[in-house]
Design a protein around this motif. Structure first.
Motif, mmCIF file in Angstrom:
data_model
loop_
_atom_site.group_PDB
_atom_site.id
_atom_site.type_symbol
_atom_site.label_atom_id
_atom_site.label_comp_id
_atom_site.label_asym_id
_atom_site.label_seq_id
_atom_site.Cartn_x
_atom_site.Cartn_y
_atom_site.Cartn_z
ATOM 1 N N ALA A 222 32.873 34.487 37.071
ATOM 2 C CA ALA A 222 33.617 33.847 37.771
ATOM 3 C C ALA A 222 34.693 34.716 38.287
ATOM 4 N N ILE A 223 34.781 35.419 39.589
ATOM 5 C CA ILE A 223 35.282 37.219 39.001
ATOM 6 C C ILE A 223 36.932 36.739 39.752
ATOM 7 N N GLN A 224 37.514 35.655 39.836
ATOM 8 C CA GLN A 224 38.946 35.515 39.875
ATOM 9 C C GLN A 224 39.122 35.425 38.768
ATOM 10 N N ASN A 225 38.450 34.963 38.222
ATOM 11 C CA ASN A 225 39.143 35.114 36.352
ATOM 12 C C ASN A 225 39.476 36.253 35.730
ATOM 13 N N VAL A 226 38.386 36.998 36.727
ATOM 14 C CA VAL A 226 38.127 38.356 35.423
ATOM 15 C C VAL A 226 39.659 39.105 35.673
ATOM 16 N N GLY A 227 40.297 39.059 36.824
ATOM 17 C CA GLY A 227 41.698 39.676 36.649
ATOM 18 C C GLY A 227 41.756 41.080 36.830
ATOM 19 N N VAL A 228 40.724 41.583 37.692
ATOM 20 C CA VAL A 228 40.440 42.986 38.271
ATOM 21 C C VAL A 228 40.407 43.947 39.199
ATOM 22 N N TRP A 229 41.388 43.669 40.153
ATOM 23 C CA TRP A 229 40.927 44.333 40.950
ATOM 24 C C TRP A 229 40.568 45.879 41.472
ATOM 25 N N GLY A 230 39.828 45.310 42.700
ATOM 26 C CA GLY A 230 39.487 47.255 43.053
ATOM 27 C C GLY A 230 40.763 47.139 44.257
ATOM 28 N N SER A 231 41.735 47.673 44.051
ATOM 29 C CA SER A 231 42.618 47.824 44.961
ATOM 30 C C SER A 231 42.434 48.505 46.046
ATOM 31 N N HIS A 232 41.835 49.607 45.668
ATOM 32 C CA HIS A 232 41.774 51.070 46.922
ATOM 33 C C HIS A 232 40.586 51.296 46.933
ATOM 34 N N GLN A 233 39.982 52.458 48.601
ATOM 35 C CA GLN A 233 39.169 52.418 49.257
ATOM 36 C C GLN A 233 38.383 51.286 49.275
ATOM 37 N N ASN B 135 51.169 42.328 41.577
ATOM 38 C CA ASN B 135 49.507 42.842 41.807
ATOM 39 C C ASN B 135 49.369 43.985 40.600
ATOM 40 N N TYR B 136 49.181 43.453 39.617
ATOM 41 C CA TYR B 136 49.546 44.679 37.896
ATOM 42 C C TYR B 136 49.100 42.812 37.231
ATOM 43 N N ALA B 137 48.099 43.611 36.121
ATOM 44 C CA ALA B 137 47.767 42.543 34.473
ATOM 45 C C ALA B 137 47.347 43.289 34.384
ATOM 46 N N TYR B 138 47.722 42.686 32.467
ATOM 47 C CA TYR B 138 47.980 42.554 31.455
ATOM 48 C C TYR B 138 46.850 42.333 30.799
ATOM 49 N N ASN B 139 46.366 43.831 30.118
ATOM 50 C CA ASN B 139 45.562 43.639 29.181
ATOM 51 C C ASN B 139 45.670 42.367 28.325
ATOM 52 N N TYR B 140 45.842 41.835 28.646
ATOM 53 C CA TYR B 140 45.932 40.555 27.201
ATOM 54 C C TYR B 140 45.173 40.047 25.681
ATOM 55 N N TYR B 141 44.234 40.475 26.170
ATOM 56 C CA TYR B 141 43.493 39.642 25.114
ATOM 57 C C TYR B 141 43.479 40.736 23.813
ATOM 58 N N GLY C 273 45.963 44.105 39.274
ATOM 59 C CA GLY C 273 44.681 42.979 39.050
ATOM 60 C C GLY C 273 46.243 41.826 39.522
ATOM 61 N N PRO C 274 46.049 40.518 39.054
ATOM 62 C CA PRO C 274 47.037 39.415 38.863
ATOM 63 C C PRO C 274 46.813 38.938 37.336
ATOM 64 N N GLN C 275 48.624 39.114 37.444
ATOM 65 C CA GLN C 275 49.447 39.351 36.015
ATOM 66 C C GLN C 275 48.388 39.406 34.405
ATOM 67 N N LEU C 276 47.256 38.809 34.700
ATOM 68 C CA LEU C 276 46.333 38.805 33.430
ATOM 69 C C LEU C 276 45.040 38.931 33.828
ATOM 70 N N MET C 277 44.645 40.514 32.804
ATOM 71 C CA MET C 277 42.881 40.576 33.355
ATOM 72 C C MET C 277 42.040 40.562 31.650
ATOM 73 N N ARG C 278 40.812 39.910 31.855
ATOM 74 C CA ARG C 278 39.996 39.913 30.832
ATOM 75 C C ARG C 278 38.813 40.975 30.606
ATOM 76 N N PRO C 279 38.614 40.823 29.219
ATOM 77 C CA PRO C 279 37.486 42.239 28.891
ATOM 78 C C PRO C 279 36.328 41.547 29.505
ATOM 79 N N ASN D 84 33.292 50.249 36.359
ATOM 80 C CA ASN D 84 33.477 50.511 35.191
ATOM 81 C C ASN D 84 34.436 49.589 34.553
ATOM 82 N N MET D 85 34.917 48.882 34.883
ATOM 83 C CA MET D 85 35.691 47.936 34.028
ATOM 84 C C MET D 85 35.066 46.909 33.425
ATOM 85 N N VAL D 86 34.407 46.897 34.666
ATOM 86 C CA VAL D 86 34.107 44.697 34.136
ATOM 87 C C VAL D 86 32.501 44.898 34.117
ATOM 88 N N SER D 87 32.140 43.372 33.958
ATOM 89 C CA SER D 87 30.851 42.928 33.040
ATOM 90 C C SER D 87 30.378 43.037 34.655
#
Length: 286
Positions: free
Chosen positions: A198-209, A126-132, A181-187, A252-255
């Motif tokens: 393609a939102i499923q490829n961004v890797g950023v989730w709004g997990s709360h509220q 449930n957590y994603a790394y800013n690997y880029y 997020g799921p494993q890896l997140m992209r900028p 604020n994290m996504v495109s």
């Protein structure tokens, strides 16, 4: 002789109970959601501390997103670059000692956010790394050894092909390391250059509220939505390169090309393919 309650009195009592229930039930639900958010934040703090400890033993160099980018290592649980035994989770596991089973690929314990774990599989953390920015975009000397193409600027710089050195980061207190997020997140540059939303490829989730819950991406986004569902929560927990964690506004994290929910929730992509256009993501934004 004691009188019985009248019908009116009984109806008044029932009405009062109904009003109290209507007031209290949402409060209880909010308290439960807040408790889950706190648990997720605690998990993230432990994970981010694991990253910091790894830095201390690795000449201040961040963990690679995988040590099997070339798919040349012996398979542990399925093989390939996404084999959990070679992913960053397992590399920092000795510092956390919780929740990573490299033999089966299962992630549990500290890698599970109570708010969203029910919608993910046992091998999707449930957590994603800013690997880029931090984990290296390639890490493979034989295959795809060069940088990303120009459309992915500023991540097409050769410095991004390998894991970052913490001492070279421009604003460590503002650079994302790990987030909901799921494993890896992209900028933002990723989704801007891909141009599909393609939102499923961004890797950023709004997990709360969370609003209406999991939503499907646009028609152009592909069919891979069941594996990496996307949530519509207004808040995400984030761990930063200086070690602190906090809850921030997810959009604020996504495109701004990513439509979150009924076209009403968009992120910001100011500056396009520049470090300034990717605040929190790029190593050298000023």
């Amino acid at each position: 002789m004691r009188k019985a309650f009248t019908l009116i009195e009984l109806l008044v009592v029932i009405a009062i109970i109904a009003i109290l229930a209507a007031i209290l039930f949402p409060v209880f639900a909010q308290a439960k959601a807040a408790a889950k958010k706190t648990a997720c934040m605690s998990n993230l703090k432990q994970i981010n501390l694991g990253f910091q400890m790894y830095l201390g033993d690795s000449d201040d160099t961040f963990v690679p997103w995988t040590t099997n980018a070339c798919n040349t290592e012996t398979p542990i649980n399925g093989g390939g670059s996404f084999d959990t035994g070679y992913l960053y989770n397992n590399r920092i596991a000795p510092y956390i000692k919780n929740g990573v089973d490299p033999a089966t690929g299962k992630l549990s314990g500290v890698w599970e956010c109570p708010s969203i774990k029910s919608s993910t599989s046992a091998i999707t953390n449930n957590y994603a790394y800013n690997y880029y920015s931090l984990g290296g975009t390639h890490n493979c000397p034989q295959i795809n050894a060069g940088p990303l193409n120009a459309s992915f600027a500023p991540f097409n710089d050769t410095q991004y092909t390998k894991p970052a050195n913490a001492t070279t980061l421009g604003r460590p207190a503002e650079i994302y390391v790990i987030a909901d997020g799921p494993q890896l997140m992209r900028p933002p540059a990723y989704i801007d250059s891909a141009g599909t939303g393609a939102i499923q490829n961004v890797g950023v989730w709004g997990s709360h509220q969370i609003g209406t819950g999991v939503v499907a991406p646009s028609a152009a986004a592909g069919a891979n939505v069941t594996r990496l569902p996307f949530h519509t929560g207004r808040k995400s927990n984030v761990g930063y390169a200086d070690g602190h964690v906090k809850s921030i506004t997810t959009m604020n994290m996504v495109s701004n090309k990513v439509i979150m929910e009924n076209g009403a929730w968009r992120g910001a992509l100011l500056g396009g393919g520049t470090p300034e256009g990717n605040p929190g993501w790029a190593r050298d934004w000023q």
